[in-house]
Design an enzyme around this catalytic site. Structure first.
Site, PDB file in Angstrom:
ATOM      1  N   GLU A   1      43.334   7.970   0.840  1.00 43.06           N
ATOM      2  CA  GLU A   1      43.230   9.066   1.829  1.00 43.06           C
ATOM      3  C   GLU A   1      44.473   9.137   2.713  1.00 43.06           C
ATOM      4  O   GLU A   1      44.383   9.400   3.907  1.00 43.06           O
ATOM      5  CB  GLU A   1      41.982   8.925   2.729  1.00 43.06           C
TER       6      GLU A   1
ATOM      7  N   GLY B   1      39.972 -21.550   4.867  1.00 44.09           N
ATOM      8  CA  GLY B   1      40.739 -22.541   4.104  1.00 44.09           C
ATOM      9  C   GLY B   1      40.639 -22.265   2.613  1.00 44.09           C
ATOM     10  O   GLY B   1      40.570 -21.107   2.185  1.00 44.09           O
TER      11      GLY B   1
ATOM     12  N   THR C   1      45.087  12.822  -7.388  1.00 44.88           N
ATOM     13  CA  THR C   1      46.248  12.009  -7.764  1.00 44.88           C
ATOM     14  C   THR C   1      46.558  12.096  -9.258  1.00 44.88           C
ATOM     15  O   THR C   1      45.649  12.158 -10.087  1.00 44.88           O
ATOM     16  CB  THR C   1      45.982  10.532  -7.375  1.00 44.88           C
TER      17      THR C   1
END
Ligand SMILES: Cc1cc2nc3c(=O)[nH]c(=O)nc-3n(C[C@H](O)[C@H](O)[C@H](O)COP(=O)(O)OP(=O)(O)OC[C@H]3O[C@@H](n4cnc5c(N)ncnc54)[C@H](O)[C@@H]3O)c2cc1C
Length: 377
Positions: free
Chosen positions: A359, A335, A125
């Site tokens: 991926e 919660g 990337t």
């Protein structure tokens, strides 16, 4: 297709669980806070043969079958998704070198990576090139008996500590893979901090400033970088991420079964409320379905069936969505407590979202699956 584990696989899973219980679970929240996993736990992975586990023994690896490797990835991913990401990137790169590297490169790097002595990371990337991997702008040119690489990469898992990077670059406009050692002249890296998920995965950004590497460090032929070398790596990466997602979903389920059996509201345990039971049921069924898809992908890998790749896409797609859904419900069922560091479910939610992006994002999987629908089961 067989969905029962063999006795050897069951025993292996027990060993992985024990390892995670002792060496991972108690520390994972701290690693997440500190944004790093310590060297000692990487040493432990190595000592147990968990780095390079799916690689063949001739490469120094563990020769693990695909299902057992999946179980390992699930268990480590259940304990700490950041630590699981080290197995993913290291193994995917080592496999690609082993399959596509020259004999010299295999002898020089793949063997020490197979045993985990040296760590490998995947550098695909770039700032401007994400899902569209073919648009990378990093360039390589041949100068004498060296390649000279210029450009940059971003979001590289374990990039802060890896010894070798599998880098995709353009050489005369052909996408080509290179192995760049971290001590190559012209290579520099800097940590990326403050990411929300997989916080302890030692992410780095890197620059290649006329970075010089020996000519034997080309992996595969020019033009084969994405279609062959990275494709091999990414296929294993998706398989590992699919199983890691099952690990997160299972961790959410475990946490919710425990919490809803101890928290009382309206005079009854919250698991007695039917709307809570519906969420638990979805979590149980989706986790199981994701695991079965992973088993199927693993079975096809182990039997050398070419459909393994498309089945892995399906498993990764479904399992990553199941992990996000389970983690979202897990926080909800806890919660206000679910939003605190006292419970791990908030970490699971942050880590699960990463699985949908890496991926190949959910959308990229949807495109790939629809374009190549699988045959009959
Ligand atoms: C924790 C983490 C670890 C990572 N580790 C690594 C690593 O080790 N090595 C490495 O090389 N990279 C790594 N990456 C980068 C990762 O692979 C990319 O983030 C991913 O490929 C998506 O690219 P992008 O972030 O640029 O998003 P983009 O590609 O810009 O996508 C943005 C959005 O658009 C959607 N989109 C893009 N194209 C299409 C399309 N054709 N059709 C429909 N929708 C589309 C995407 O699905 C997404 O939702 C990592 C990322 C993270 C978060």
């Amino acid at each position: 297709m067989k969905t029962e584990l063999s006795e050897t696989q069951r025993q292996a899973r027990l060993r992985f669980r024990e390892f995670v219980k002792e060496r991972v679970l108690p520390y994972a929240p701290g690693w997440d806070r500190e944004e790093r996993v310590p060297t000692e736990v990487i040493d432990c992975l190595r000592a147990n043969g968990y780095l390079g586990a799916p690689l063949p023994a001739e490469c120094g690896g563990g020769g693990m079958d695909a299902i057992t490797y999946g179980l390992l990835t699930e268990e480590i991913g259940r304990g700490c998704s950041s630590l699981r990401s080290l197995l993913t990137v290291h193994d995917m790169v080592t496999l690609a070198i082993w399959r596509w590297g020259s004999r010299e490169l295999k002898a020089k790097v793949a063997r020490s990576a197979g045993t985990g002595e040296t760590l490998c990371a995947l550098a695909l990337t770039e700032k401007e090139a994400g899902s569209d991997a073919a648009s990378v702008q990093t360039v390589a040119i041949k100068e004498g008996d060296e390649y000279v690489i210029s450009g940059g990469k971003k979001w590289i898992t374990f990039g802060q500590v890896a010894d070798f990077f599998l880098v995709l670059a353009r050489m005369e406009d052909k996408l080509t893979a290179f192995l760049v050692p971290s001590d190559a002249p012209g290579f520099s890296r800097r940590p990326i901090r403050g990411i929300v998920g997989a916080r302890a995965s030692l992410l780095a950004e890197m620059e290649f400033n006329r970075c010089r590497i020996p000519s034997l460090n080309i992996v595969g032929r020019p033009g084969f970088g994405l279609s062959h070398v990275f494709s091999t790596a990414l296929d294993l990466g998706r398989y590992s991420v699919a199983w890691g997602s099952v690990g997160i979903a299972q961790a959410c389920l475990d946490a919710c079964l425990e919490y809803t059996a101890s928290r009382t509201q309206g005079g009854v345990l919250i698991r007695e409320h039917q709307l809570i039971q519906r969420k638990l049921t979805d979590m149980i069924v989706n986790t199981r379905a994701a695991r079965l898809l992973c088993y199927r992908a693993g079975y096809l890998r182990d039997t050398g069936n070419p459909a393994a790749m498309s089945e892995t896409l399906i498993a990764k797609y479904f399992a990553s969505l199941a992990a996000v859904a389970a983690a979202n419900d897990a926080v909800h069922l806890h919660g206000a407590n679910g939003l605190t560091e006292e419970y791990s479910v908030a970490r699971y939610l942050r880590d699960s979202k990463v699985m949908e992006i890496i991926e190949g994002s959910t959308e990229i999987q949807q495109i790939a699956i629809a374009k190549n629908p699988p045959g009959e089961l």
